[in-house]
Design an enzyme around this catalytic site. Structure first.
Site, PDB file in Angstrom:
ATOM      1  N   ILE A  13       0.853  -1.183   0.000  1.00 27.32           N
ATOM      2  CA  ILE A  13       0.000   0.000   0.000  1.00 27.32           C
ATOM      3  C   ILE A  13       0.890   1.235   0.000  1.00 27.32           C
ATOM      4  O   ILE A  13       1.720   1.401   0.904  1.00 27.32           O
ATOM      5  CB  ILE A  13      -0.920   0.038   1.234  1.00 27.32           C
ATOM      6  CG1 ILE A  13      -1.759  -1.240   1.333  1.00 27.32           C
ATOM      7  CG2 ILE A  13      -1.819   1.271   1.206  1.00 27.32           C
ATOM      8  CD1 ILE A  13      -2.506  -1.390   2.653  1.00 27.32           C
ATOM      9  N   ASP A  44       9.339   8.356  -1.183  1.00 27.92           N
ATOM     10  CA  ASP A  44       8.507   9.291  -1.938  1.00 27.92           C
ATOM     11  C   ASP A  44       8.271   8.657  -3.296  1.00 27.92           C
ATOM     12  O   ASP A  44       9.212   8.452  -4.064  1.00 27.92           O
ATOM     13  CB  ASP A  44       9.222  10.641  -2.092  1.00 27.92           C
ATOM     14  CG  ASP A  44       8.359  11.697  -2.758  1.00 27.92           C
ATOM     15  OD1 ASP A  44       7.409  11.334  -3.487  1.00 27.92           O
ATOM     16  OD2 ASP A  44       8.637  12.901  -2.573  1.00 27.92           O
ATOM     17  N   ASN A  79      -2.262   4.010  -3.780  1.00 28.70           N
ATOM     18  CA  ASN A  79      -3.127   4.916  -3.025  1.00 28.70           C
ATOM     19  C   ASN A  79      -2.572   6.332  -2.915  1.00 28.70           C
ATOM     20  O   ASN A  79      -3.337   7.289  -2.789  1.00 28.70           O
ATOM     21  CB  ASN A  79      -3.341   4.343  -1.621  1.00 28.70           C
ATOM     22  CG  ASN A  79      -3.971   5.336  -0.675  1.00 28.70           C
ATOM     23  OD1 ASN A  79      -5.134   5.713  -0.813  1.00 28.70           O
ATOM     24  ND2 ASN A  79      -3.208   5.798   0.306  1.00 28.70           N
ATOM     25  N   TYR A  84      -5.852  18.594 -11.011  1.00 24.28           N
ATOM     26  CA  TYR A  84      -6.226  17.402 -10.254  1.00 24.28           C
ATOM     27  C   TYR A  84      -7.178  16.526 -11.071  1.00 24.28           C
ATOM     28  O   TYR A  84      -6.981  15.302 -11.170  1.00 24.28           O
ATOM     29  CB  TYR A  84      -6.875  17.792  -8.930  1.00 24.28           C
ATOM     30  CG  TYR A  84      -7.333  16.597  -8.126  1.00 24.28           C
ATOM     31  CD1 TYR A  84      -6.397  15.745  -7.547  1.00 24.28           C
ATOM     32  CD2 TYR A  84      -8.684  16.311  -7.955  1.00 24.28           C
ATOM     33  CE1 TYR A  84      -6.803  14.628  -6.824  1.00 24.28           C
ATOM     34  CE2 TYR A  84      -9.098  15.208  -7.229  1.00 24.28           C
ATOM     35  CZ  TYR A  84      -8.150  14.369  -6.665  1.00 24.28           C
ATOM     36  OH  TYR A  84      -8.565  13.264  -5.956  1.00 24.28           O
ATOM     37  N   LYS A 129      -6.634  12.590 -12.546  1.00 15.43           N
ATOM     38  CA  LYS A 129      -7.516  11.453 -12.276  1.00 15.43           C
ATOM     39  C   LYS A 129      -8.141  10.913 -13.565  1.00 15.43           C
ATOM     40  O   LYS A 129      -8.406   9.705 -13.672  1.00 15.43           O
ATOM     41  CB  LYS A 129      -8.586  11.838 -11.263  1.00 15.43           C
ATOM     42  CG  LYS A 129      -8.017  12.088  -9.862  1.00 15.43           C
ATOM     43  CD  LYS A 129      -7.246  10.877  -9.332  1.00 15.43           C
ATOM     44  CE  LYS A 129      -6.749  11.087  -7.919  1.00 15.43           C
ATOM     45  NZ  LYS A 129      -6.025   9.896  -7.393  1.00 15.43           N
TER      46      LYS A 129
END
Length: 250
Positions: free
Chosen positions: A2, A55, A82, A148, A152
């Site tokens: 994750i 990072d 994530n 943004y 996405k």
């Protein structure tokens, strides 16, 4: 595995997968929070947990990661991409290029790099699941979110193309797209302005990180012949990215 595991969705997923008895590889930048989470998970559920301070924008380090994992954790069969963020609500004429680059590298480039790094092993074992945490912004663009939303949308395209590329394998590919979920997301977006962040969720019951973790675990625990392609999750009083019914304060 994750990414972005030290808070929010990532932390909630770590708890849900640990409860299910999974070995965990947790990635984040904040060492203290990540190690604290590791210790709590081991104490509570007695599962093996390996942490990596990283990072995800450092694609050179991401590329080396599969060969650096301890043997017990090397065969990653669930990858949850994530890590992601939004920065600011500027209109297009006022976009910060530095913020734009950070969003693109975190939300898109890192997912491409992480997927490339770990999908080879999944293909060799003919087993795996890639889960990309997206957003309602992947299907609906809005003012003040040009970069943004663009990241996405790009993630949605990458996820679908990944599914096409892997269709001849047993690897599953899932996109989870939350609506308004109260985490550190808005605090990061408003660069630490708690008042602005709180206002985003005022007047209705937003989603929680645990809600999204439940959806991820659901997708990952379906029978092997079932692939959950996309889940769009909204709060009950939310119909669209900005379409939220709020109770007016008295």
């Amino acid at each position: 595995m994750i990414t972005g595991a030290s808070s929010g969705f990532g932390e909630a997923m770590a708890w849900r997968f640990a409860e299910a008895g999974c070995k965990l590889v947790l990635l984040a930048r904040r060492q203290d929070r990540l190690e604290s989470l590791r210790d709590q998970l081991i104490f509570t559920y007695h599962v093996p947990v390996h942490t990596v301070i990283l990072d995800v924008r450092n694609v050179a380090e991401v590329d080396l990661l599969p060969g650096q994992l301890p043997e017990e954790f090397a065969d990653v069969d669930i990858l949850v991409n994530n890590a992601g963020l939004a920065l600011g609500t500027s209109s297009v004429q006022d976009n910060s290029i530095d913020d734009a680059v950070t969003m693109i590298e975190t939300n898109v480039t890192s997912v491409i790099a992480m997927t490339k790094a770990f999908v080879h092993g999944m293909i060799e074992r003919n087993k795996g699941h890639i889960v990309n945490i997206s957003s309602i912004a992947a299907t609906e663009s809005y003012g003040g979110g040009s970069v943004y939303c663009a990241t996405k949308h790009a993630l949605a395209a990458f996820t679908t193309a990944t599914r096409h590329d892997l269709v001849g394998t047993a690897i599953r590919v899932t996109s989870i797209s939350p609506g308004a979920a109260q985490t550190e997301f808005s605090l990061v977006r408003f660069k630490g302005d708690q008042e602005k962040a709180d206002a985003v969720y005022r007047g209705f019951d937003p989603l929680t990180a645990e809600d999204i973790a439940d959806n991820v675990l659901y997708a990952c625990t379906r029978p092997e012949h079932v692939q959950i392609a996309d889940i769009l999750v909204l709060a009950t009083n939310q119909a669209s990215a900005k379409g939220i019914a709020r109770v007016k304060e008295q």
